[in-house]
Design an enzyme around this catalytic site. Structure first.
Site, PDB file in Angstrom:
ATOM      1  N   LYS A 112       0.821  -1.214   0.000  1.00 17.40           N
ATOM      2  CA  LYS A 112       0.000   0.000   0.000  1.00 17.40           C
ATOM      3  C   LYS A 112       0.853   1.261   0.000  1.00 17.40           C
ATOM      4  CE  LYS A 112      -4.182  -1.988   1.677  1.00 17.40           C
ATOM      5  NZ  LYS A 112      -5.210  -2.079   2.692  1.00 17.40           N
ATOM      6  N   LYS A 197      -5.256 -10.136  -5.516  1.00 13.31           N
ATOM      7  CA  LYS A 197      -6.432 -10.327  -4.662  1.00 13.31           C
ATOM      8  C   LYS A 197      -7.611  -9.485  -5.141  1.00 13.31           C
ATOM      9  CE  LYS A 197      -7.181  -8.147  -0.716  1.00 13.31           C
ATOM     10  NZ  LYS A 197      -7.140  -7.623   0.656  1.00 13.31           N
ATOM     11  N   LYS A 200     -11.151  -4.551  -2.194  1.00 15.04           N
ATOM     12  CA  LYS A 200     -12.185  -3.534  -2.354  1.00 15.04           C
ATOM     13  C   LYS A 200     -11.633  -2.141  -2.577  1.00 15.04           C
ATOM     14  CE  LYS A 200     -13.165  -3.874   2.483  1.00 15.04           C
ATOM     15  NZ  LYS A 200     -11.930  -3.380   3.091  1.00 15.04           N
TER      16      LYS A 200
HETATM   17  N1  AQP Z   1     -10.075 -11.370  -1.885  1.00 18.31           N
HETATM   18  C1  AQP Z   1     -10.260 -11.876  -0.685  1.00 18.31           C
HETATM   19  N2  AQP Z   1     -10.315 -13.200  -0.511  1.00 18.31           N
HETATM   20  C2  AQP Z   1     -10.531 -13.741   0.710  1.00 18.31           C
HETATM   21  N3  AQP Z   1     -10.698 -12.992   1.831  1.00 18.31           N
HETATM   22  C3  AQP Z   1     -10.649 -11.662   1.705  1.00 18.31           C
HETATM   23  N4  AQP Z   1     -10.779 -10.663   2.595  1.00 18.31           N
HETATM   24  C4  AQP Z   1     -10.632  -9.485   1.942  1.00 18.31           C
HETATM   25  N5  AQP Z   1     -10.416  -9.680   0.636  1.00 18.31           N
HETATM   26  C5  AQP Z   1     -10.421 -11.036   0.451  1.00 18.31           C
HETATM   27  C6  AQP Z   1     -11.022 -10.856   4.014  1.00 18.31           C
HETATM   28  O1  AQP Z   1     -12.136 -10.057   4.376  1.00 18.31           O
HETATM   29  C7  AQP Z   1     -11.976  -9.608   5.711  1.00 18.31           C
HETATM   30  C8  AQP Z   1     -12.192  -8.133   5.785  1.00 18.31           C
HETATM   31  O2  AQP Z   1     -11.194  -7.493   5.005  1.00 18.31           O
HETATM   32  P1  AQP Z   1     -10.790  -6.001   5.309  1.00 18.31           P
HETATM   33  O3  AQP Z   1     -12.015  -5.186   5.370  1.00 18.31           O
HETATM   34  O4  AQP Z   1      -9.881  -5.948   6.464  1.00 18.31           O
HETATM   35  O5  AQP Z   1      -9.965  -5.464   4.198  1.00 18.31           O
HETATM   36  P2  AQP Z   1      -9.370  -6.026   2.929  1.00 18.31           P
HETATM   37  O6  AQP Z   1     -10.510  -6.160   1.994  1.00 18.31           O
HETATM   38  O7  AQP Z   1      -8.497  -7.183   3.185  1.00 18.31           O
HETATM   39  O8  AQP Z   1      -8.365  -4.892   2.584  1.00 18.31           O
HETATM   40  P3  AQP Z   1      -8.438  -3.351   2.326  1.00 18.31           P
HETATM   41  O9  AQP Z   1      -7.169  -2.863   2.856  1.00 18.31           O
HETATM   42  O10 AQP Z   1      -9.651  -2.663   2.800  1.00 18.31           O
HETATM   43  O11 AQP Z   1      -8.480  -3.193   0.873  1.00 18.31           O
HETATM   44  P4  AQP Z   1      -8.123  -4.221  -0.162  1.00 18.31           P
HETATM   45  O12 AQP Z   1      -9.264  -5.164  -0.115  1.00 18.31           O
HETATM   46  O13 AQP Z   1      -8.056  -3.415  -1.390  1.00 18.31           O
HETATM   47  O14 AQP Z   1      -6.804  -4.809   0.249  1.00 18.31           O
HETATM   48  C9  AQP Z   1     -10.566 -10.003   6.145  1.00 18.31           C
HETATM   49  O15 AQP Z   1     -10.663 -11.158   6.951  1.00 18.31           O
HETATM   50  C10 AQP Z   1      -9.882 -10.314   4.856  1.00 18.31           C
HETATM   51  O16 AQP Z   1      -8.884 -11.289   5.026  1.00 18.31           O
END
Ligand code: AQP
Length: 331
Positions: A112, A197, A200
């Site tokens: 990030k 991955k 979101k």
């Molecule tokens: N793609 C994924 N596959 C499986 N599990 C996922 N999780 C998130 N993306 C996947 C799991 O969902 C839970 C909540 O996640 P979060 O809100 O902590 O955030 P995130 O989605 O991992 O990450 P960010 O930082 O908001 O943004 P992105 O998504 O862009 O990295 C967690 O248990 C996570 O493991």
């Protein structure tokens, strides 16, 4: 009784990855067998460039989706992180136990911070220290298990290390937690870029299925998923990541094994069609309940108020004990 804690970050609209990787287990397993807390971890959303109104909106939406997915406030505690002061209070103590080196080793920090720099933005200090806050989220409740997707495993490992170190230095205060990952779909991948991955906070919408996507939008995204030029349907995560992702999504939706499902399909088209329909069916009840909950915002507010009160009462004794153990005078 086993204590479970987990959360979602209001950094974007929740995705199929969030649901299959984490939320579904919270609903179907954890809230029934454990003393479980589920949290919208809004403080974590401030670690990257953010719009205050959007964070507020996404926090409300995230909490609504937790209930829409099936979390029952009579069975578990649903709340917003910033409503419970103990998280931030404990986070500072854990920053005094963690080292700069271990924070900089976190993969999410590396990824990030690089992304922020590429966008020409500055990297917030809180992005570096956020795993200490996440450790505080977990340790404040003497959590035994943290059901998360694969991307969060490293942060839970850090929470374990900090708990062990604190207990050794200052006396036994924290339970040492462990991460629990789903058997299938622990890492749902982006449909357009199956080696990344499904996240979101990414910008590439066409590869991400959002929980509130209309059925036809879901179908279009799945049907256009990137696969490869092969003909046969085999499950091979390394060599055929796009195909493996679809098989894992379908398997997770149906409660089956991806290897076994691969034998049922002779073409990519048929697999995509069934995967699209399976996802639409998994999301349908959640979307219906979401619509009902949106019509009654007072209900959500009541749930979150009661949840925060209950969570505070659970966390305060542990955080107070940590303050005393580390050498601070009782107030
Ligand atoms: N793609 C994924 N596959 C499986 N599990 C996922 N999780 C998130 N993306 C996947 C799991 O969902 C839970 C909540 O996640 P979060 O809100 O902590 O955030 P995130 O989605 O991992 O990450 P960010 O930082 O908001 O943004 P992105 O998504 O862009 O990295 C967690 O248990 C996570 O493991």
């Amino acid at each position: 009784m086993t204590r479970v804690f987990s959360g979602i970050k209001p950094t974007g609209h929740l995705t199929l990855g969030n649901y299959l990787g984490a939320m579904r287990r919270w609903v179907t397993v954890d809230q029934h067998r454990a003393d479980a807390l589920f949290c919208v971890v809004d403080l974590h959303a401030l670690t990257v460039d953010h719009d205050p109104a959007r964070v507020r909106r996404l926090s409300r939406q995230g909490a609504t989706l937790l209930l829409a997915a099936g979390l029952d406030p009579q069975r578990c505690t649903v709340f917003v992180q910033s409503h419970v002061d103990e998280h931030a209070r404990l986070s500072y103590l854990l920053e005094c136990v963690a080292t700069d080196g271990e924070m900089r080793r976190m993969i999410q920090y590396k990824e990030k911070s690089r992304r922020e720099q590429e966008r020409g933005g500055s990297v917030r200090l809180s992005l570096l220290t956020y795993p200490a806050l996440m450790a505080a989220d977990i340790l404040a409740y003497r959590t035994d298990e943290v059901p998360v997707g694969e991307d969060q495993t490293q942060h839970v490992e850090l929470a374990r290390d900090l708990a062990v170190r604190f207990n050794q230095r200052y006396g036994h205060t924290f339970t040492v937690p462990r991460a629990i990952r789903p058997e299938v779909a622990a890492r749902v991948m982006n449909l357009q870029d199956p080696v990344s991955k499904m996240g979101k906070s990414e910008d590439s919408g066409p590869g991400i299925v959002y929980l509130l996507d209309e059925p036809d939008v879901v179908r279009k995204k799945v049907m256009r998923a990137v696969t490869d030029s092969g003909q046969d349907v085999v499950y091979d995560r390394r060599e055929r990541p796009g195909l493996a992702n679809l098989l894992e999504i379908l398997a997770a939706c149906r409660g089956e094994e991806p290897e076994r499902l691969s034998g049922e399909y002779g073409s990519y088209g048929a697999l995509k069609k069934d995967t699209a329909e399976a996802v639409v069916e998994v999301l349908r009840p959640l979307q219906e309940r979401h619509r009902e909950l949106c019509a009654d915002p007072g209900y959500l507010e009541g749930v979150l108020r009661a949840g925060a009160e209950r969570a505070s009462g659970m966390a305060r004794p542990t955080v107070d004990a940590a303050y005393r153990a580390i050498g601070l005078l009782p107030a």
